[in-house]
Design a protein around this motif. Sequence first.
Motif, PDB file in Angstrom:
ATOM      1  N   VAL A 281       0.848  -1.183   0.000  1.00  0.00           N
ATOM      2  CA  VAL A 281       0.000   0.000   0.000  1.00  0.00           C
ATOM      3  C   VAL A 281       0.890   1.242   0.000  1.00  0.00           C
ATOM      4  N   ALA A 282       0.620   2.176  -0.909  1.00  0.00           N
ATOM      5  CA  ALA A 282       1.419   3.391  -0.992  1.00  0.00           C
ATOM      6  C   ALA A 282       1.384   4.137   0.333  1.00  0.00           C
ATOM      7  N   PRO A 283       2.527   4.668   0.802  1.00  0.00           N
ATOM      8  CA  PRO A 283       2.530   5.418   2.063  1.00  0.00           C
ATOM      9  C   PRO A 283       1.664   6.670   1.951  1.00  0.00           C
ATOM     10  N   TYR A 284       1.155   7.096   3.085  1.00  0.00           N
ATOM     11  CA  TYR A 284       0.275   8.275   3.074  1.00  0.00           C
ATOM     12  C   TYR A 284       1.014   9.501   2.537  1.00  0.00           C
ATOM     13  N   VAL A 285       2.275   9.696   2.960  1.00  0.00           N
ATOM     14  CA  VAL A 285       3.095  10.805   2.463  1.00  0.00           C
ATOM     15  C   VAL A 285       4.156  10.233   1.528  1.00  0.00           C
ATOM     16  N   SER A 286       4.164  10.696   0.300  1.00  0.00           N
ATOM     17  CA  SER A 286       5.137  10.224  -0.690  1.00  0.00           C
ATOM     18  C   SER A 286       6.475  10.911  -0.454  1.00  0.00           C
ATOM     19  N   SER A 287       7.547  10.169  -0.619  1.00  0.00           N
ATOM     20  CA  SER A 287       8.884  10.773  -0.493  1.00  0.00           C
ATOM     21  C   SER A 287       9.167  11.649  -1.703  1.00  0.00           C
ATOM     22  N   ASN A 288      10.074  12.598  -1.528  1.00  0.00           N
ATOM     23  CA  ASN A 288      10.463  13.445  -2.661  1.00  0.00           C
ATOM     24  C   ASN A 288      11.051  12.604  -3.785  1.00  0.00           C
ATOM     25  N   PHE A 289      11.861  11.620  -3.420  1.00  0.00           N
ATOM     26  CA  PHE A 289      12.491  10.772  -4.432  1.00  0.00           C
ATOM     27  C   PHE A 289      11.454   9.917  -5.147  1.00  0.00           C
ATOM     28  N   GLY A 290      10.466   9.405  -4.419  1.00  0.00           N
ATOM     29  CA  GLY A 290       9.490   8.507  -5.016  1.00  0.00           C
ATOM     30  C   GLY A 290       8.308   9.190  -5.647  1.00  0.00           C
ATOM     31  N   PHE A 291       8.200  10.504  -5.498  1.00  0.00           N
ATOM     32  CA  PHE A 291       7.065  11.229  -6.060  1.00  0.00           C
ATOM     33  C   PHE A 291       7.114  11.150  -7.590  1.00  0.00           C
ATOM     34  N   TYR A 292       5.969  10.860  -8.190  1.00  0.00           N
ATOM     35  CA  TYR A 292       5.939  10.688  -9.640  1.00  0.00           C
ATOM     36  C   TYR A 292       6.353  11.975 -10.353  1.00  0.00           C
ATOM     37  N   ARG A 293       6.891  11.833 -11.542  1.00  0.00           N
ATOM     38  CA  ARG A 293       7.251  12.994 -12.357  1.00  0.00           C
ATOM     39  C   ARG A 293       6.808  12.758 -13.794  1.00  0.00           C
ATOM     40  N   ILE A 294       5.895  13.592 -14.260  1.00  0.00           N
ATOM     41  CA  ILE A 294       5.476  13.590 -15.656  1.00  0.00           C
ATOM     42  C   ILE A 294       5.490  15.035 -16.145  1.00  0.00           C
ATOM     43  N   ASP A 295       6.320  15.339 -17.131  1.00  0.00           N
ATOM     44  CA  ASP A 295       6.350  16.663 -17.746  1.00  0.00           C
ATOM     45  C   ASP A 295       6.970  16.530 -19.117  1.00  0.00           C
ATOM     46  N   THR A 296       7.145  17.641 -19.796  1.00  0.00           N
ATOM     47  CA  THR A 296       7.666  17.598 -21.165  1.00  0.00           C
ATOM     48  C   THR A 296       9.151  17.946 -21.236  1.00  0.00           C
ATOM     49  N   ALA A 297       9.800  18.169 -20.098  1.00  0.00           N
ATOM     50  CA  ALA A 297      11.199  18.599 -20.090  1.00  0.00           C
ATOM     51  C   ALA A 297      12.124  17.392 -20.194  1.00  0.00           C
ATOM     52  N   LEU A 298      12.865  17.282 -21.315  1.00  0.00           N
ATOM     53  CA  LEU A 298      13.817  16.189 -21.478  1.00  0.00           C
ATOM     54  C   LEU A 298      15.059  16.393 -20.618  1.00  0.00           C
ATOM     55  N   VAL A 299      15.413  17.627 -20.365  1.00  0.00           N
ATOM     56  CA  VAL A 299      16.467  17.935 -19.396  1.00  0.00           C
ATOM     57  C   VAL A 299      15.851  18.858 -18.350  1.00  0.00           C
ATOM     58  N   VAL A 300      16.172  18.603 -17.101  1.00  0.00           N
ATOM     59  CA  VAL A 300      15.569  19.378 -16.017  1.00  0.00           C
ATOM     60  C   VAL A 300      16.104  20.806 -16.052  1.00  0.00           C
ATOM     61  N   PRO A 301      15.224  21.805 -16.148  1.00  0.00           N
ATOM     62  CA  PRO A 301      15.692  23.198 -16.152  1.00  0.00           C
ATOM     63  C   PRO A 301      16.458  23.534 -14.877  1.00  0.00           C
ATOM     64  N   GLN A 302      17.550  24.243 -15.045  1.00  0.00           N
ATOM     65  CA  GLN A 302      18.383  24.674 -13.927  1.00  0.00           C
ATOM     66  C   GLN A 302      18.180  26.176 -13.749  1.00  0.00           C
ATOM     67  N   VAL A 303      17.396  26.550 -12.762  1.00  0.00           N
ATOM     68  CA  VAL A 303      17.002  27.946 -12.563  1.00  0.00           C
ATOM     69  C   VAL A 303      17.666  28.482 -11.301  1.00  0.00           C
ATOM     70  N   ASP A 304      18.473  29.506 -11.463  1.00  0.00           N
ATOM     71  CA  ASP A 304      19.168  30.121 -10.337  1.00  0.00           C
ATOM     72  C   ASP A 304      18.171  30.925  -9.509  1.00  0.00           C
ATOM     73  N   PRO A 305      18.016  30.600  -8.230  1.00  0.00           N
ATOM     74  CA  PRO A 305      17.040  31.349  -7.429  1.00  0.00           C
ATOM     75  C   PRO A 305      17.379  32.824  -7.293  1.00  0.00           C
ATOM     76  N   ASP A 306      18.658  33.172  -7.403  1.00  0.00           N
ATOM     77  CA  ASP A 306      19.043  34.577  -7.276  1.00  0.00           C
ATOM     78  C   ASP A 306      18.578  35.410  -8.460  1.00  0.00           C
ATOM     79  N   THR A 307      18.472  34.786  -9.624  1.00  0.00           N
ATOM     80  CA  THR A 307      18.058  35.541 -10.807  1.00  0.00           C
ATOM     81  C   THR A 307      16.603  35.263 -11.198  1.00  0.00           C
ATOM     82  N   TRP A 308      15.976  34.305 -10.510  1.00  0.00           N
ATOM     83  CA  TRP A 308      14.590  33.959 -10.835  1.00  0.00           C
ATOM     84  C   TRP A 308      13.657  35.138 -10.568  1.00  0.00           C
ATOM     85  N   ARG A 309      12.693  35.311 -11.468  1.00  0.00           N
ATOM     86  CA  ARG A 309      11.668  36.331 -11.300  1.00  0.00           C
ATOM     87  C   ARG A 309      10.324  35.760 -11.717  1.00  0.00           C
TER      88      ARG A 309
END
Length: 572
Positions: A281-309
């Motif tokens: 049975v899936a745990p009530y709280v999913s781990s960050n590592f085990g959390f599902y990921r579905i998106d269209t990004a073939l490479v994960v965007p690397q966004v600098d928090p200092d320059t993010w707007r």
Amino acid sequence: MSTTSRRYAALAGVTAAAVAIGIAEPVAVLTGPRSAPLVAVGGVVVDAVPESLKQFAIDIFGTADKIALLVITGLLLGGFAALFGVLAVRRLALGLAGIAAFGAIGVAAALTRPGADAADALPSLVGAGLGALVLWLFIEGPFELDPWPWSPPTPIAPVSPAGPSAREGLPVPVTPAAPVPVTPAQPPVEPSVERSDGPAAEPAVVAGSSGPSSDVDPESRRRFLTGSGVLLGTALVGGLGGRWLAGRRGVSAARDAIRLPAPVAPAPAVPAGADLSLAQVAPYVSSNFGFYRIDTALVVPQVDPDTWRLRIHGRVGTERTYSYADLLARPLVERYVTLACVSNEVGGDLIGNARWLGVPLRELLDEVEPDADADQVVGRSVDGWTCGTPTAALRDGRDALLAVGMNGEPLPVEHGFPVRMVVPGLYGYVSACKWVTELELTRFADFDAYWVPRGWSAQGPIKTQSRIDTPRRRNRLTTGPVTVAGVAWAQHRGIRQVEVRVDGGEWQQAELAPTVSVDTWVQWSWRWDATPGEHRLQVRATDATGETQTERTQSVAPDGATGWHSVTVTVR
């Protein structure tokens, strides 16, 4: 061309392509990982392929669909490269034209990605240039086989004398020899041709033959194979090194340095018994590592928090821009919210529950004063992906967040760092914008977000669903008490009841575990006295509004799958 020749030619083509792709990777470190040829072309494929094919890939490969796409793209490229190598042996220009064509495709793909500039063409150009050089090295350069073991069809050569007169272009008289008397004890003697003095004539070459020799000089072969090995190794080192450098230039260090402030409104404590702690049975709280990921990004965007707007604009009274520091300085709230993907089949696992920290989107929208007719908020990712969220869903009091934290730490990079959207009750394709950098107030009548032109509904409220986690399909059980358990969800409405039945019999009410809120899934269990034989278990849920999960089977498109989840088990 002989089989041996084709193999060597194919190896030359594959080596050239490998060098082109491998060397393009470290170049892409300078221009951005999305400009690498495989990634750029893969991104175009993701955008262009039919939705049925995308869903097929998700069904087969799950969250590894992007890796599968890159591997398949690489294999297809290798096949074409082998063909170009074979063509290049016959005519070098044909092989070079093939490499040039692939280079042009890479350039076009890179330049058409959102936010691209002229520099994004550089990896494909450099890669294609080096690939062409490598092909030349094998076909006409120092790594060339001596000789390439093939020759085109040669016409039948007439027998001609090789004496001095023939070399001077003068006619040479041919005198037939006198016939040789034949006796019963002697076989016939073939007539001979009398030639002028000179070296013996070469034998004629028959049309379609494999040429003077099918043997490759051993030294030439060694040079060819050594060269291909060195270049393939260079390509591998270049490719892996480029990926490693790209990772080093990523934002993991910046993320690790962030210390999130404590929320002014912490998440409610998970009640005792919310997690049944049952195997499978899936745990009530999913781990960050085990959390599902579905998106269209073939490479994960690397966004600098200092320059993010974050820019909020469009149909608003006052346009505003926020920095990452601005968000962290605001009062943050923390909530458990279960997210689900619209691609989740009945009984699927593209769903997870996490504790999110962020700024209420309602507050930010109030500050920009949306127009009364602005019924859609378009979230735009740093890579250009868009989702369209109903404005009302962000202002109706639900815990819709501009999230900066997940399960007590800054967002993982693959889950949207530094900032993403989290909206209870809506499928991710209309609400969960990762790496968000822009919110535009507009109208559904004026703009279609990424998935809408591809056949999906403009609005995607999550359907009431339930799933059997244990026992699993085709499990072999023993007669007697068996715990049937799983999860059910109807975010922003909550689950009122879960029922289970065996072999189409009467519905039996399951026991619901406690839960944090209506915005998360709930675990359920039911005790079954199993009898021998093969049995079919089914589950259905009823949400807090009284609506029971429909039996009608519907695929995930256009707005989520429906139907009752069932498993077949054998009891002995």
